[in-house]
Design an enzyme around this catalytic site. Sequence first.
Site, mmCIF file in Angstrom:
data_model
loop_
_atom_site.group_PDB
_atom_site.id
_atom_site.type_symbol
_atom_site.label_atom_id
_atom_site.label_comp_id
_atom_site.label_asym_id
_atom_site.label_seq_id
_atom_site.Cartn_x
_atom_site.Cartn_y
_atom_site.Cartn_z
ATOM 1 C CB CYS A 265 -0.954 0.018 1.187
ATOM 2 S SG CYS A 265 -0.125 0.071 2.796
ATOM 3 N N GLY A 268 0.444 5.143 -0.173
ATOM 4 C CA GLY A 268 -0.936 5.293 0.278
ATOM 5 C C GLY A 268 -1.867 6.064 -0.629
ATOM 6 N N GLY A 269 -1.410 6.498 -1.785
ATOM 7 C CA GLY A 269 -2.287 7.256 -2.675
ATOM 8 C C GLY A 269 -3.475 6.449 -3.157
ATOM 9 C CG ASP A 312 6.746 -10.636 3.073
ATOM 10 O OD1 ASP A 312 6.282 -10.331 1.960
ATOM 11 O OD2 ASP A 312 7.787 -11.311 3.210
ATOM 12 C CG ASP A 330 0.814 -0.040 -6.964
ATOM 13 O OD1 ASP A 330 1.384 -0.308 -8.029
ATOM 14 O OD2 ASP A 330 0.854 1.094 -6.443
ATOM 15 C CB CYS A 383 4.774 2.689 -11.927
ATOM 16 S SG CYS A 383 5.947 2.332 -10.604
#
Length: 444
Positions: A265, A268-269, A312, A330, A383
Amino acid sequence: MGQNRPPKVGSGQEVRAAAARALVPVLTDQGSLAGLDEHSVIARDRSLLKELCYGTCRRLPRLEALAGALLKQPFKKRDSDVHALLLVGIYQLLYMRIPAHAAVGETAGAARLLGKEWATRVLNGCLRRLQRESEALQAAVDLDESVALEHPPWLLNALRSAWPEQWRAIAAANNEPGPMTLRVNQHHNDREAYLQQLTEQGLSGHLCLHAPDGITLDAPCDVSILPGFEEGHVSVQDEAAQLSAALLGPALAPRPGAHVLDACCAPGGKTAHLLEQFDIALTAIDSDNQRLGRVDDTLNRLGLTAELQHADATQQDWWDGAPFDAILLDAPCSGTGVIRRHPDIKKLRRKEDIRQLAKLQRQLLDNLWPLLRPGGTLLYATCSVLPEENAEQIKAFLDRTPDAEVTTPNDVAWGEPSGQGRQLFPAQSSHDGFFYARLEKRTA
């Protein structure tokens, strides 16, 4: 005596010395710009410090080649700070609108603040030579394509191999600073009304094309002048990163109180965006306790609540056994889609890292999938723009996971199909590079 007086704190020499100190960990593979202390210089010099550090990293392959051409022999390892000063000086002469005499004089003089007065003559000589022979020196180093395009050779080759039609545009976008994009908190405002508030504040911007809560500013600004920032009315988040909430919408919007996991996370966005958008019970975990603290700070500013756990995601010892309706993964990745925001990636990332990251991503997918209820949705995001972490990763997962079904949408205006997901490339005036694949667990 006056000539020997040390420069005042906040002088041009001080900010250049601070930039050199900040760059040494990057140049020696000991750290990144994430820890840049902008408060190491006085307030009026902070934007210059950031530009010197980030700009030097952004142009680093070319600056290193020019430094090699200017030096008779490389600096010793113990003089990495002097080498950093030379790179900072070259960057100013070629890429900034600082008068040449100031760029040369203040950069060379900064060596004194590093305790290396002997280096002032070397730096002065190199930078003055660059002034005299700039055109010829640049033409010579630019014969190397990786230097001309300012990317390490392994990465340029990987981009060319993966994206034969887009690789040059990706490289060009990587070499420019990314725009500042905002996410408007719908609990307080819609983005049209907030855009009007920005206009009244003297800030201009435009609505994001793909992210329904997004506004991209025409020029970056300090968050302190954003209307309602401290009150949680708005956050800074790239447009591509905002798409995760929209992709999870079909799984969450019809399910008040849905049990959701944000598996990696920090910072945190995306965690906050999900809580702004949906009435859910969210568990957010991260293996980095320090970064988890940043998530907590973000949620507190926005007035949001989640169950945060230092855990983890490749293990299940933190899980209470209650299956999740949706999981956002993510995943840790190479960051090759966000180089324009983290230009030190050009120096710090290695070709061999990609295989290790792909192995970790596989572990995460395999460990988290059993935590999802039948009919639940897992959204995989990175990303990165490298297929090994994206399309190839998802293909391999589908091959070994018979109850996984792809639901990545095709009827969207962003990105392009890539295997079973969608790939966004970094765009010079818009979003970062991201990959998304949405998977649903088949019911028995």
